[in-house]
Design an enzyme around this catalytic site. Structure first.
Site, short mmCIF file in Angstrom:
data_model
loop_
_atom_site.label_atom_id
_atom_site.label_comp_id
_atom_site.label_asym_id
_atom_site.label_seq_id
_atom_site.Cartn_x
_atom_site.Cartn_y
_atom_site.Cartn_z
N GLU A 52 0.81 -1.21 0.00
CA GLU A 52 0.00 0.00 0.00
C GLU A 52 0.84 1.26 0.00
OE1 GLU A 52 -3.69 -2.06 2.33
OE2 GLU A 52 -3.06 -0.06 2.90
N CYS A 75 3.45 8.15 1.79
CA CYS A 75 4.03 7.09 2.61
C CYS A 75 4.19 5.86 1.72
CB CYS A 75 3.06 6.82 3.77
SG CYS A 75 3.63 5.55 4.87
N CYS A 122 7.18 -8.21 6.10
CA CYS A 122 8.42 -7.79 6.78
C CYS A 122 8.87 -8.93 7.67
CB CYS A 122 8.17 -6.54 7.61
SG CYS A 122 9.66 -5.96 8.45
N CYS A 173 7.85 -7.06 14.50
CA CYS A 173 7.55 -6.21 15.66
C CYS A 173 6.15 -6.60 16.16
CB CYS A 173 7.61 -4.73 15.29
SG CYS A 173 9.25 -4.27 14.68
N CYS A 193 2.77 -4.71 14.97
CA CYS A 193 2.67 -4.26 13.58
C CYS A 193 2.02 -5.32 12.71
CB CYS A 193 4.08 -3.94 13.06
SG CYS A 193 4.12 -3.60 11.29
N SER A 215 12.58 5.50 7.42
CA SER A 215 12.29 5.07 8.80
C SER A 215 12.78 3.65 8.98
CB SER A 215 10.77 5.13 9.02
OG SER A 215 10.43 4.50 10.24
N LEU A 272 11.68 3.82 17.74
CA LEU A 272 12.24 3.49 19.06
C LEU A 272 11.29 2.59 19.86
CD1 LEU A 272 14.67 4.10 20.96
CD2 LEU A 272 13.29 5.94 21.92
N CYS A 312 -1.30 4.19 10.03
CA CYS A 312 -0.05 3.44 10.25
C CYS A 312 -0.32 2.07 10.82
CB CYS A 312 0.77 4.10 11.35
SG CYS A 312 1.68 5.49 10.91
#
Ligand code: SAH
Ligand code: SF4
Length: 382
Positions: A96, A109, A116, A120, A123, A202, A225, A345
């Site tokens: 996307e 974005c 991925c 995480c 996410c 990022s 972070l 996000c």
């Protein structure tokens, strides 16, 4: 026997690569600039439309090259002006791209990978696992598609896309060469002419590649972070076990000083209710970042099904922000945009899958009701 040749996709070639391409086919290097302007400034993918290129060269290009962006599966426009494209890449997966207008600024974005590998815990892309790296053409293709949707304006005119953030799906530093090539095109005047301060990569913290990045490009850097100590960060961002905080922050500082001018690191911190949003976390964060020139962007968690996390209350978010602010930090809270088109996000792929499931469910319901109709008709006829 016929031999099929794979056409060279000119969309993802940097100026240098484009010049080499024209060299390799016995043409003058200045053709690179001409063709790049057609592609990136005017959104042209048809060689016949490139009217300042001779007919003979156009025919030659048609035989050996192409300008191919990723396939657009859908384009949605939110009531707040946010736009979202779902595009299919060569591996067959969808990624996307989201456009967020804000006053005079328009931020795109962009995704770097389908899925991925870094997993995480909060996410939805991470939950999907790794699928494939996007090619340079697929990365810059997202800018190309978005730019075309605004009517392809030359790089010098007022632009709809003023900023690009590599904050879509994937970890950009794990698709290094393609992302760097695409970011060069974003900044190049023959590409999209966006200033280096307005192109931001990022990362969740792939330390060796942060060091490598400074040898290739000088874009802005954002660090995800999300936790102020290693114990918590190991849980939320597992790559922290390999590259812990001290090492990570040192590499970010090396990168920032390599830029050789006054630019600050962006710290992204996704706020998760009762996990990393307490007073003691802010205290630790203030200590951790006290000597690092940075601005902090707090991202209230965007929920997705079965995440196991919640978004903190507005009061808790405000409290956290105030605490950092009083310690002297520049702190912003990212507002959620495009919620009605699932463009926030971390909601990206979860909702794509969910939508697929929804449509499967819809088809199933429709078929079921058709069967019921048939059964009903049969019953009525008896
Ligand atoms: N892989 C890169 C860039 C893509 S993610 C990175 O991790 O930095 C872009 C940002 O969105 C990251 O800061 C990421 O941690 C954050 N994010 C991911 N899922 C989120 C969610 N569900 N809610 C809020 N922010 C999220
Ligand atoms: Fe990958 Fe970034 Fe999601 Fe982590 S937050 S899983 S690095 S896309």
């Amino acid at each position: 026997m016929t031999t099929s040749t794979v056409k060279t996709n000119l969309l993802g070639l940097t100026q240098l690569e484009m010049e080499k391409f024209f060299d390799s086919i016995g043409e003058k290097r200045f053709r690179a600039g001409q063709v790049m302007k057609w592609i990136h400034h005017l959104g042209v993918d048809d060689f016949d439309a490139m009217t300042n290129v001779s007919k003979a060269l156009r025919d030659k290009l048609k035989a050996i090259a192409e300008v191919r962006g990723p396939e657009v599966v859908s384009e949605d426009i939110s009531t707040d002006g946010t736009r979202k494209w779902v595009v299919r890449v060569a591996s067959g997966s969808c990624v996307e791209t989201v456009y967020i207008p804000q006053g005079k600024r328009g931020t795109l974005c962009v995704s770097s990978q389908a899925g991925c590998a870094l997993d995480c815990s909060f996410c939805s892309t991470g939950k999907q696992g790794f699928n494939s790296n996007l090619t340079a053409a697929e990365v810059i293709g997202q800018v190309w598609i978005a730019n075309k949707s605004f009517g392809s304006i030359p790089a010098t005119a007022d632009r709809a896309i003023t900023n690009v953030v590599m904050m879509g799906m994937g970890e950009p530093l794990l698709n290094f060469d393609n992302v760097v090539a695409a970011m060069h095109l974003m900044m190049d005047d023959l590409g999209y002419g966006i200033s280096k301060r307005r192109v931001t990569l990022s990362t969740s913290g792939v330390v060796p590649m942060i060091d490598e990045l400074s040898k290739h490009i000088d874009v802005s850097l954002a660090l995800s972070l999300h936790a102020p100590n290693d114990a918590l960060r190991n849980q939320l961002v597992p790559i922290n076990k390999k590259y812990p905080l001290k090492m990570l922050l040192e590499s970010c500082q090396r990168y920032m000083s390599s830029l050789g001018e006054k630019r600050v690191l962006t710290i992204e911190y996704t706020l998760l209710k009762d996990i990393n949003d307490k007073t003691e976390h802010a205290v630790e964060m203030i200590e951790l970042l006290k000597n690092i020139p940075c601005k902090i962007n707090l991202i209230p968690f965007n929920p997705f099904p079965h995440s196991g996390y919640e978004r903190p209350s507005n009061n808790a978010i405000r409290r956290f922000q105030d605490q950092l602010h009083h310690a002297g930090f520049n702190v912003t809270v990212r507002t959620t945009r495009g919620e009605d088109i699932d463009a926030a996000c971390g909601q990206l792929v979860g909702q794509v899958l969910d939508r697929t499931r929804r449509s499967e469910r819809y088809i199933a319901v429709r078929e079921l009701s058709a069967e019921n109709d048939i059964a009903q008709n049969a019953a009525n006829n008896n």
